[in-house]
Design a protein around this motif. Structure first.
Motif, mmCIF file in Angstrom:
data_model
loop_
_atom_site.group_PDB
_atom_site.id
_atom_site.type_symbol
_atom_site.label_atom_id
_atom_site.label_comp_id
_atom_site.label_asym_id
_atom_site.label_seq_id
_atom_site.Cartn_x
_atom_site.Cartn_y
_atom_site.Cartn_z
ATOM 1 N N GLY A 255 60.813 25.190 55.498
ATOM 2 C CA GLY A 255 61.161 23.789 55.257
ATOM 3 C C GLY A 255 62.028 23.655 54.022
ATOM 4 N N ASN A 256 62.064 22.493 53.425
ATOM 5 C CA ASN A 256 62.903 22.236 52.252
ATOM 6 C C ASN A 256 62.234 22.817 51.003
ATOM 7 O OD1 ASN A 256 64.894 21.313 50.593
ATOM 8 N ND2 ASN A 256 64.287 19.165 50.670
ATOM 9 N N LEU B 285 69.740 31.617 54.058
ATOM 10 C CA LEU B 285 69.095 30.398 53.559
ATOM 11 C C LEU B 285 68.703 29.457 54.685
ATOM 12 C CD1 LEU B 285 68.273 29.246 50.830
ATOM 13 C CD2 LEU B 285 70.382 27.918 50.828
ATOM 14 N N MET B 286 69.546 29.365 55.725
ATOM 15 C CA MET B 286 69.217 28.494 56.850
ATOM 16 C C MET B 286 67.966 28.998 57.570
ATOM 17 S SD MET B 286 71.131 25.816 57.186
ATOM 18 C CE MET B 286 71.083 25.341 58.920
ATOM 19 N N PHE C 176 81.640 31.327 50.240
ATOM 20 C CA PHE C 176 81.588 29.971 50.791
ATOM 21 C C PHE C 176 80.360 29.806 51.685
ATOM 22 C CE2 PHE C 176 86.358 29.238 50.256
ATOM 23 C CZ PHE C 176 86.168 28.307 49.244
ATOM 24 N N GLY C 177 80.035 30.854 52.456
ATOM 25 C CA GLY C 177 78.885 30.791 53.348
ATOM 26 C C GLY C 177 77.577 30.695 52.582
ATOM 27 N N LEU C 178 77.440 31.532 51.549
ATOM 28 C CA LEU C 178 76.214 31.526 50.747
ATOM 29 C C LEU C 178 76.051 30.194 50.016
ATOM 30 C CD1 LEU C 178 76.425 35.148 49.291
ATOM 31 C CD2 LEU C 178 74.772 34.311 50.966
ATOM 32 N N LEU C 179 77.156 29.704 49.422
ATOM 33 C CA LEU C 179 77.100 28.425 48.723
ATOM 34 C C LEU C 179 76.943 27.271 49.705
ATOM 35 C CD1 LEU C 179 79.933 28.910 46.069
ATOM 36 C CD2 LEU C 179 77.476 29.007 45.687
ATOM 37 N N GLY C 180 77.666 27.391 50.824
ATOM 38 C CA GLY C 180 77.601 26.344 51.830
ATOM 39 C C GLY C 180 76.224 26.176 52.418
ATOM 40 N N SER C 181 75.459 27.278 52.460
ATOM 41 C CA SER C 181 74.125 27.199 53.054
ATOM 42 C C SER C 181 73.210 26.298 52.229
ATOM 43 C CB SER C 181 73.512 28.598 53.200
ATOM 44 O OG SER C 181 73.412 29.252 51.957
ATOM 45 N N PHE C 182 73.440 26.227 50.915
ATOM 46 C CA PHE C 182 72.651 25.309 50.095
ATOM 47 C C PHE C 182 72.971 23.869 50.474
ATOM 48 C CE2 PHE C 182 72.706 29.120 47.412
ATOM 49 C CZ PHE C 182 71.361 29.211 47.082
ATOM 50 N N HIS C 183 74.238 23.627 50.763
ATOM 51 C CA HIS C 183 74.661 22.304 51.217
ATOM 52 C C HIS C 183 74.144 22.051 52.622
ATOM 53 C CE1 HIS C 183 77.628 19.352 52.845
ATOM 54 N NE2 HIS C 183 77.464 18.819 51.653
ATOM 55 N N VAL D 265 71.435 23.160 54.022
ATOM 56 C CA VAL D 265 70.003 22.855 54.058
ATOM 57 C C VAL D 265 69.777 21.362 53.851
ATOM 58 C CG1 VAL D 265 67.822 23.172 52.817
ATOM 59 C CG2 VAL D 265 69.239 25.139 53.354
ATOM 60 N N GLY D 266 70.639 20.759 53.010
ATOM 61 C CA GLY D 266 70.511 19.328 52.785
ATOM 62 C C GLY D 266 71.061 18.508 53.929
#
Length: 235
Positions: A179-180, A171-172, A8-15, A17-18
């Motif tokens: 940046g993005n 990822l954060m 969840f943390g790894l996947l959540g980090s993609f979210h 970033v947005g």
């Protein structure tokens, strides 16, 4: 099921970033001093993880209370069903019952305090921003909270959310430095993959609650009782 927190943390980090990327990009990190920047970012992440851990602790206590009444297995099944339902039910229906709506005022105060912290730029700035960042509504955080609730223990719930926070760090941190950087088809594929993984984890929570006797995935009730007895014996 602690490994699901890391996913969840790894996947959540993609979210993240947005959603939280703009906050990360605005962090007043020292771009010239690598050592100072490292401690600044560590402080920021420590603040976020502390918030997640406290939230996990609280929901772990709630889960333990339900466990004492014998609802633990049913709770695991209900949480798994809820995870799957959140993904499968069209967003236009969920938007009518958004769980973030009742706390809009709180979110406004959190953002206001974050803005004030960004202006101060003192040693506590990064920890404060991280701590407040962890309070902002996020769909993947909600999923992780369900996992903490299903843990049925205060410490396990806190640990679950702490591991979730650790999973968001790579990822954060990369986003703060670069940046993005996720653009185009790669980002789209990752976003499409997130619901699939949430459904898979939801199914695993359901299997866990059913007690089918599958080692590590769906242990039987007898195995659960033996583990609880062993823990009490140690104390």
């Amino acid at each position: 099921m602690l490994w699901s927190a890391l996913i969840f943390g790894l996947l959540g980090s993609f979210h993240c970033v947005g959603m939280c990327g703009p906050i990360a990009f605005m962090l007043p990190v020292d771009r010239k001093n690598p050592v100072k920047r490292f401690f600044q970012l560590s402080s920021y992440h420590a603040g976020r993880i502390l918030t997640y851990s406290v939230i996990g602790l609280i929901f772990g206590v709630v889960g333990k209370s339900l466990n004492l009444f014998g609802f633990q297995q049913n709770l695991s099944i209900a949480i798994g069903v809820l995870m799957i339902a959140v993904i499968l039910i069209p967003s236009r229906f969920l938007s009518k019952y958004s769980i973030s709506k009742p706390i809009y005022k709180l979110v406004g105060k959190v953002k206001s305090n974050m803005g004030a912290a960004l202006k101060k730029k003192d040693p506590a700035t990064f920890f404060t921003i991280g701590y407040l960042n962890g309070l902002l509504p996020c769909g993947l955080v909600y999923m992780a909270v369900f996992g903490a609730l299903a843990s049925g223990d205060a410490l396990q719930g806190g640990l679950y959310m702490a591991i979730f926070g650790l999973g968001t760090i790579p990822l954060m941190t990369t986003a703060i430095y670069l940046g993005n950087f996720l653009k185009g088809t790669i980002k789209q594929r990752i976003v499409k993959a997130i619901p699939v993984f949430v459904v898979i984890i939801g199914v695993l929570f359901i299997l866990r609650g059913m007690g089918l006797g599958i080692p590590y995935i769906s242990p039987s009730e007898n195995v659960r009782i033996e583990k609880i007895a062993a823990q009490h014996a140690c104390h």
